[in-house]
Design a protein around this motif. Structure first.
Motif, short mmCIF file in Angstrom:
data_model
loop_
_atom_site.label_atom_id
_atom_site.label_comp_id
_atom_site.label_asym_id
_atom_site.label_seq_id
_atom_site.Cartn_x
_atom_site.Cartn_y
_atom_site.Cartn_z
N GLU A 59 0.69 2.14 -5.57
CA GLU A 59 0.75 2.39 -6.89
C GLU A 59 1.39 1.34 -7.63
N GLN A 60 2.78 1.01 -7.21
CA GLN A 60 3.58 0.40 -7.94
C GLN A 60 3.14 -1.29 -7.84
N PHE A 61 2.35 -1.76 -6.70
CA PHE A 61 2.01 -3.01 -6.65
C PHE A 61 0.62 -3.11 -7.08
N GLY A 62 -0.16 -2.34 -7.37
CA GLY A 62 -1.45 -2.14 -7.89
C GLY A 62 -2.61 -2.69 -6.99
N THR A 63 -2.12 -2.16 -5.62
CA THR A 63 -2.99 -2.48 -4.73
C THR A 63 -3.53 -1.31 -3.74
N SER A 64 -4.36 -1.57 -2.77
CA SER A 64 -4.72 -0.49 -1.91
C SER A 64 -3.48 -0.03 -1.13
N ARG A 65 -3.79 1.06 0.06
CA ARG A 65 -2.70 1.21 0.76
C ARG A 65 -2.62 0.12 2.09
N THR A 66 -3.70 -0.36 2.29
CA THR A 66 -3.85 -1.23 3.56
C THR A 66 -2.94 -2.46 3.36
N PRO A 67 -2.62 -3.26 2.54
CA PRO A 67 -1.62 -4.32 2.55
C PRO A 67 -0.28 -3.93 2.65
N VAL A 68 0.04 -2.71 2.10
CA VAL A 68 1.60 -2.02 2.05
C VAL A 68 1.63 -1.83 3.43
N LEU A 75 4.48 -2.88 5.95
CA LEU A 75 5.55 -1.98 6.67
C LEU A 75 5.43 -1.94 8.23
N LYS A 76 4.34 -2.53 8.76
CA LYS A 76 4.15 -2.48 10.24
C LYS A 76 5.09 -3.67 10.67
#
Length: 217
Positions: free
Chosen positions: A42-51, A55-56
């Motif tokens: 939400e903070q980055f304005g993206t989907s969860r996938t790149p986050v 993190l991986k």
């Protein structure tokens, strides 16, 4: 002429990775702090996938850990890991200096002097971010001049273990000793004294390690 380009998934992932890594190293994300991919998406304005991908990568580097119950958090500070990392980093920086010194000219010497002055000012102002940046820029002169691309890659792998401890203990350090050590390194560089300069660079890192971990290295 268009100057704005569409961000591809790999570069978006890398940007998220870089921002999260910087926040972890500088303790903006505290050791033990819980990380929710939904919040950062939400903070980055993206989907969860790149986050999740970022993190991986951070988990592989030991900066993030996954715990039972789908809990992801910033890893706790580990002085033992830092103690093991310091001799590696010290040796790599010493090697960079050894390779670089025959290639240094007056412009390099000027950069070393400027960055050391920036370090002193930042320490006087108790500005941890700029102090660490100035110290990095000082040593980067040798890394770039060494023309060995493997050295920065190797350093990048282990330096976060050191940096988090350094930021955590910044206010307890007597950083001005590093300014004096840098000046001695500069004088050795001016004389093209490779052995002394390389030895001083190594000791500069090892002495920081002793201050941070309280143990001999």
């Amino acid at each position: 002429m268009k100057t704005i380009k569409k961000i591809t998934r790999p570069s978006l992932r890398d940007e998220i990775y870089n921002q999260l890594k910087h926040a972890i190293i500088t303790l903006q994300l505290q050791p033990g702090e819980r990380i929710k991919d939904t919040d950062f998406a939400e903070q980055f304005g993206t989907s969860r996938t790149p986050v999740r991908e970022a993190l991986k990568s951070l988990e592989t580097e030991g900066l993030v850990e996954s715990l039972p119950g789908s809990l992801t958090r910033v890893t706790l500070l580990n002085e033992k890991e830092a103690k093991h990392a310091f001799p590696v980093v010290a040796t790599l920086h010493s090697l960079a200096a050894r390779l670089a010194i025959p290639l240094l000219d007056q412009s390099h010497i000027s950069l070393l002097e400027d960055y050391n002055l920036q370090l002193k000012r930042s320490l006087d102002e108790k500005d941890s971010l700029n102090a660490v940046l100035s110290d990095d820029l000082f040593h980067d002169v040798f890394i770039h001049a060494s023309q060995n691309t493997e050295i920065p890659l190797a350093i990048e792998r282990v330096i976060p273990k050191i940096r988090r401890i350094e930021f955590a203990k910044f206010n307890t350090l007597e950083g001005h000793s590093s300014v004096q050590q840098h000046q001695e390194i500069i004088e050795a560089c001016k004389k093209k004294d490779i052995e002394r300069a390389a030895s001083l660079v190594e000791e500069n890192w090892l002495s920081l390690g002793r201050l941070l971990t309280g143990e001999s290295l």
